[in-house]
Design an enzyme around this catalytic site. Structure first.
Site, PDB file in Angstrom:
ATOM      1  N   HIS C 218       7.045  -8.347  -3.974  1.00 18.13           N
ATOM      2  CA  HIS C 218       8.448  -7.774  -4.629  1.00 18.13           C
ATOM      3  C   HIS C 218       9.577  -8.638  -3.602  1.00 18.13           C
ATOM      4  O   HIS C 218       9.375  -9.060  -2.572  1.00 18.13           O
ATOM      5  CB  HIS C 218       8.578  -6.239  -4.451  1.00 18.13           C
ATOM      6  CG  HIS C 218       8.486  -5.837  -2.925  1.00 18.13           C
ATOM      7  ND1 HIS C 218       9.662  -5.427  -2.426  1.00 18.13           N
ATOM      8  CD2 HIS C 218       7.436  -5.677  -2.248  1.00 18.13           C
ATOM      9  CE1 HIS C 218       9.268  -5.355  -0.961  1.00 18.13           C
ATOM     10  NE2 HIS C 218       7.814  -5.226  -1.025  1.00 18.13           N
ATOM     11  N   ASP C 223      16.616  -1.392   0.443  1.00 17.15           N
ATOM     12  CA  ASP C 223      15.802  -0.434   0.073  1.00 17.15           C
ATOM     13  C   ASP C 223      14.328  -0.858   0.279  1.00 17.15           C
ATOM     14  O   ASP C 223      13.753  -1.144  -0.692  1.00 17.15           O
ATOM     15  CB  ASP C 223      16.230   0.232  -1.232  1.00 17.15           C
ATOM     16  CG  ASP C 223      15.533   1.402  -1.585  1.00 17.15           C
ATOM     17  OD1 ASP C 223      14.983   2.150  -0.722  1.00 17.15           O
ATOM     18  OD2 ASP C 223      15.603   1.913  -2.761  1.00 17.15           O
ATOM     19  N   LEU C 224      13.913  -1.009   1.633  1.00 13.47           N
ATOM     20  CA  LEU C 224      12.720  -1.487   1.731  1.00 13.47           C
ATOM     21  C   LEU C 224      11.455  -1.019   0.815  1.00 13.47           C
ATOM     22  O   LEU C 224      11.276   0.111   0.663  1.00 13.47           O
ATOM     23  CB  LEU C 224      12.403  -1.092   3.286  1.00 13.47           C
ATOM     24  CG  LEU C 224      10.902  -1.986   3.814  1.00 13.47           C
ATOM     25  CD1 LEU C 224      11.403  -3.331   3.760  1.00 13.47           C
ATOM     26  CD2 LEU C 224      10.559  -1.515   4.912  1.00 13.47           C
ATOM     27  N   ASP C 225      10.976  -2.031   0.357  1.00 13.46           N
ATOM     28  CA  ASP C 225       9.663  -1.772  -0.651  1.00 13.46           C
ATOM     29  C   ASP C 225       9.884  -1.176  -1.960  1.00 13.46           C
ATOM     30  O   ASP C 225       8.968  -0.823  -2.498  1.00 13.46           O
ATOM     31  CB  ASP C 225       8.469  -0.653   0.278  1.00 13.46           C
ATOM     32  CG  ASP C 225       7.798  -1.337   1.361  1.00 13.46           C
ATOM     33  OD1 ASP C 225       7.949  -2.682   1.838  1.00 13.46           O
ATOM     34  OD2 ASP C 225       7.176  -0.766   2.150  1.00 13.46           O
ATOM     35  N   GLU C 226      11.438  -1.284  -1.943  1.00 13.65           N
ATOM     36  CA  GLU C 226      11.473  -0.949  -3.500  1.00 13.65           C
ATOM     37  C   GLU C 226      12.408  -1.822  -4.270  1.00 13.65           C
ATOM     38  O   GLU C 226      12.905  -1.553  -5.113  1.00 13.65           O
ATOM     39  CB  GLU C 226      12.571   0.466  -3.172  1.00 13.65           C
ATOM     40  CG  GLU C 226      11.857   1.577  -2.627  1.00 13.65           C
ATOM     41  CD  GLU C 226      10.755   2.177  -3.500  1.00 13.65           C
ATOM     42  OE1 GLU C 226      10.786   2.228  -4.877  1.00 13.65           O
ATOM     43  OE2 GLU C 226       9.753   2.857  -2.945  1.00 13.65           O
TER      44      GLU C 226
END
Lengths: 281, 281, 281, 281
Positions: C218, C223-226
């Site tokens: 990704h 907004d980490l990992d999102e």
């Protein structure tokens, strides 16, 4: 010869397999299928056997009694292929019920379904085509919901139901009913990477552009959608799929995932190890 | 405590599991993993056990000796995780060798590779990066081919090689060498639905518009590409892929399929039942 | 003839394709690949073209200039197959870097990597085998982290870096760096159904008995990992897998998912539509 | 506004997309979906468009007429979502017919089925549940087979049938009927790696220990089972599956593969490029 399935769970300790296989030999039986698992997490030992033997149930139980006592086995004995008495709860979506009934008639799903219950009437014809009784009771307020659940429990008792399947039944089950049906209540729900909370998850999945959508069949606990997982499947999607198409694709995964989970449960292949399942496929 | 893996094959008959588990108990051991299979086709019984025990190899063999004799077991005993002595044959394609060497170093593939042999020199650097000796001998005519195969057999004897892997080695192995390495010679080849005969199968697959391409890892018999299958994988493709892209996609499947097959073999998870394999994953 | 890739985004409106194809015709070109998508969510139109033409870049830009202006295209023009200047950040895990470097050398991944940066030194040899420069700078406190990120930005500027890949780089990127690299910073992380928060997710996945584990590539946002998802894969597991085996299986998925995402990005196949990606595979 | 689907094939040449999109603009339309492919093998160009426009069929055809003539397009125009008139032929196996009828009723398969024909009567009830007329005519000798095929052709003419589906119809179609239905006759059959010739392929697959079984949907040519492939799926199996279980698993793949192929055909997503299909998913 009879064909039996035996499953048991106990504390892991040396000698269990030897003792159990000794009981099989004593009964004149032969092991045709065997799977075992030692859980490093919980220290428990799980085993599933299929045994061909001329022994009757009473004779087999007698042969096993000393082993059950000595090793404190949580023991279960059944006939291979016996249809499991299964109550199915639905709302309006047909795909899971249709898949279960078709497979049951085709001889691929060892269940007998004395009743389908619903909070709507729309699936009455489908049940009727497969000659399965159908009851609809509206669920619109706490009183009617309680009445529905009371009826579920009476059906469970009257028909000695062994498994209750939520085949897209769109009502939350009360903690009391979850408790009473613990370990024999299976649900299916959609699954996404990452997960989405709240209403209309397919729309959220579309908005987020997920590349995989799937389904999870799991035991229901009072902590909804968080019970031990039995089976999961996913399928690849891309940005061209509309939310409606994602729903259709997701339904295919729900149907086959639920039918697989019910089949494994009916064949005594699903054992519980704390928060997770041991699946002896 | 020692951790042992035991595998055996014998005629199917009542009492085997009881006898085997009795030998484990007698050696002071505990079964940590167990899988068995009764072949309805050949009437043979297959079993793989992992056992933790304070017993030495000699003590364990002594405990099993009466069982081996009584049931005529084809019995094999080894240490869990012992690296298998593996000879790898390659030509010019790097993908399979790279995958195996990377996994071996990462601790995911329990093999030790005393030598990589090739009919070309191009993969010398890759082997060197992983500190694996490498020999290249041209194979251009019957005499040089015979010399290459003689060298293979000498290496097999000198290093007590347990497995020979054809990691895209593009020469046909002679029936004599197939015979001498029977059951310990693994090959990888591409797979298509439907199959294609003759040269340049990826080009044929492209022309035919196949939607799935894959790879098969199998034992080599003198009937090339037709030995017992160990593992297969496929991946989806579409009409936009060029033949060159199909080759690249196919190589990924070849690498992971071969590495999986080698891992299972090295862990004593692959047993032969006539023309097919029993895989105790 | 030259082979160009053109991508653009604009407000959806009638006539765009006609205008764009008119510019191609005017330049003497032929469309060899074309994909388009109208987003019902955002009202934007996305297109990717490959065009063969005798025209130079200047001539092609001149042919498109009126279309770009009239339809307000966010337009990008590049040479098909040109290697993308890519900076790779790693920590100690080798699997993703190894996969990228192997594919790059094998001609399957159109990137050039002027530098690998790490907060550890352990992957220096791997980079060296592929003749890629490597820098290690410890990250142990806010000051050394800020210094590391400063060095990243200097490298990005000096080498005119087009893509930064977090190939298991185990440090959180500051919001400032996320912002400066927005749309050209790709991360890989494990994925589970359901998701798990907190440390050691593979251990949690094991405890919960998940049946599928996977990986998601990704874009990184603050907004980490999102960030928007580029690619996802999963693989089936069962209760017998230890947490360590789950990690190994998960790493395979991480490697192939990240390499796929980087390949698509390098080929200008990844476009952003709000919170999601349009992938023109 | 009307929603049209346009497909065409022609010799690949510069300017086609510009000309086609010009006709769309001239009709006041907007392209909502577009896919194209240039076949390097045959030099042909394939395109599928969805167009929203206030234009009537006559107006749209008039707008396209000069383009059709100038570029010699093999051109087809239809309404998006119009149900395709489909004749289904079955024998005794229910799984494919059940899947098609369920999806058709659920709104997921854009076909209308004026008749199901069979050489047996056993699926009459299933067709009846979905209110689809059903005819059974025994096929036991050349005369009754010829009569059956005559009846098929009369039905095709009377109902203006656009697609004939062999949903596990276990009779070989005569070369004459194959010829008359060329390009609109779809069959489903099981697929294995490697392929097996002769009777009872599932038994052969079991004996050989295949690890993947699947299904292929393809156009029928007089060269049976060798027509252009439309869709393929596989699923993993292991040595524990009996031949009967392989059949059941294979049937699931057959059902979903056939329904997918029919859906794509009904949506004008399947075009022929010599011996292979172009699928505009």
């Amino acid at each position: 010869h009879n064909h039996w399935v035996l499953t048991f769970v106990c504390a892991d300790q040396p000698g269990i397999v030897h003792a159990v296989s000794g009981a099989v030999v004593a009964s004149g039986g032969n092991i045709t299928e065997s799977q075992q698992f030692s859980s490093a997490d919980t220290g428990r030992f799980f085993m599933r056997l299929q045994v061909e033997t001329p022994a009757t149930r009473a004779e087999l139980e007698a042969a096993f009694a000393p082993v059950v006592e000595r090793y404190d086995l949580d023991f279960r004995l059944d006939v291979v292929g016996r249809p499991l008495r299964t109550l199915v709860l639905v709302s309006t979506a047909a795909h899971c019920l249709n898949d279960m009934l078709f497979r049951q008639r085709a001889g691929q799903l060892p269940v007998e379904i004395p009743l389908v219950m619903s909070n709507h009437g729309v699936l009455r014809d489908l049940a009727g085509f497969y000659d399965v009784p159908f009851e609809a009771h509206p669920v619109t307020d706490p009183a009617s919901k309680a009445a529905f659940e009371d009826r579920v429990m009476r059906v469970v008792e009257e028909h000695d139901i062994e498994l209750v399947v939520l085949a897209r039944y769109m009502q939350i089950i009360s903690p009391e009913l979850c408790e009473r049906l613990a370990g024999r209540l299976i649900n299916i729900h959609h699954s996404f990477l990452p997960g989405f909370k709240g209403a209309n998850p397919y729309k959220q999945a579309h908005a987020r552009g997920v590349k995989l959508i799937g389904a999870t069949a799991h035991f229901v606990t009072s902590d909804l959608d968080e019970g031990p997982i039995i089976e999961q499947n996913v399928v690849r999607v891309d940005h061209t799929r509309t939310p409606a198409e994602l729903v259709s694709i997701g339904q295919d995964e729900e149907s086959r995932t639920l039918s697989t989970a019910v089949k494994w449960f009916a064949e005594d292949r699903v054992l519980l190890d704390g928060a997770r399942t041991i699946i002896f496929r």
